[in-house]
Design an enzyme around this catalytic site. Structure first.
Site, PDB file in Angstrom:
ATOM      1  N   PRO B   2       0.733  -1.165   0.005  1.00 24.91           N
ATOM      2  CG  PRO B   2      -0.694  -1.096   1.634  1.00 24.91           C
ATOM      3  CD  PRO B   2       0.604  -1.926   1.613  1.00 24.91           C
ATOM      4  CG  PHE B   3       1.032   5.681  -2.414  1.00 29.86           C
ATOM      5  CD1 PHE B   3       2.933   5.753  -1.001  1.00 29.86           C
ATOM      6  CD2 PHE B   3       0.380   7.090  -1.862  1.00 29.86           C
ATOM      7  CE1 PHE B   3       3.106   7.445  -1.740  1.00 29.86           C
ATOM      8  CE2 PHE B   3       1.021   8.166  -1.576  1.00 29.86           C
ATOM      9  CZ  PHE B   3       2.244   8.155  -2.137  1.00 29.86           C
TER      10      PHE B   3
END
Lengths: 71, 71, 71, 71, 71, 71
Positions: B2-3
């Site tokens: 994830p970011f």
């Protein structure tokens, strides 16, 4: 509940001008889409001219060329 | 992988608090979605209060009004 | 008035899991920085695995390699 | 008319290096997708190491650990 | 050469309304900051209501509650 | 540990072309700034032509005008 991110080069926009952008885009979203201003967020990012490129060239250089062409 | 991008106003968050946000959101993604912390990125942007608007008004002014209302 | 953007690959997160992320990150910002949940925005973007790269390779291929290595 | 946002830690990239990134990514988009450089925008954000996390840890600490491990 | 990203929930904005937003924000930047429309980019992202949260709650649920309160 | 977001119009880029972008920009960051590919993230967003504006006009209309001018 719109979110708007405006990115401009860091070339001296005043707090008053930035307030005009915030108000203007909030009004626009209310007028066009009936969005509630109370939950409309606007974030303005001011980006150094060395860090913004267009046509493969940073804006610092583009500004220098434009200034040289005028003189 | 994830970011996460967290944007807050620039009003004095400490390095320790920002570390808590980084750790907390990384843990959250692992707990809820089993995301690997090793490939979880978190970026915190601190935005000047002149550059953040809500309800068509910048936060600098909102803070001044709130302070005036208290005094 | 924080704004949080969480980007994950589009691999089947349920509405319930996404609600857990929204609630969890909103709570985190209240706990660490005393941010008002009423003006905390969270947006989750789900990105196709062809459109996400790490180590120079898209995630579609990374997932296929991981599956092949297991079998 | 692509838009590219490159985010790196704020650790001393020079104007020349940033210009190389701007030119390089603009060329890449022209080569791969035939995108017109004249309407290709690139913005580079340089993020403080306290504000970037990976593996639940900010980069300031990761750099200190790496330096300590070398000495 | 501003870049504007408008994020709204995916609740039926028409192409005409989105065109009004594009034109309106481009005009605003020209009027307030004298920015050249030819190099003003606007991108509108329409986000699923399950993926947008405010006050720790996704918009799908907020809309259901508002509808129930009206009936 | 760079993060790159490439935004293009949704006009038929193939998985192979997107992989070329991912590889190309990862290589560029390694070459110019010695960034580790293993922690370089690239996300490509493909945006509907109705949702992208330049010069105050959406790209759908710009494409139609360009096609009409050619015929």
């Amino acid at each position: 509940m719109p979110f708007v991110n405006i990115r401009i080069t860091n070339e001296g926009a005043t707090a008053e001008q930035k307030q005009e952008l915030i108000q203007g885009v909030t009004d626009l979203l209310q007028r066009v889409l009936n969005k509630n201003p109370a939950t409309t967020f606007v974030i303005i990012d001011e980006v150094e001219t060395d860090n913004w490129g267009i046509g493969g060239q940073n804006v610092t250089t583009l500004r220098q060329r434009a200034a040289a062409a005028k003189s």
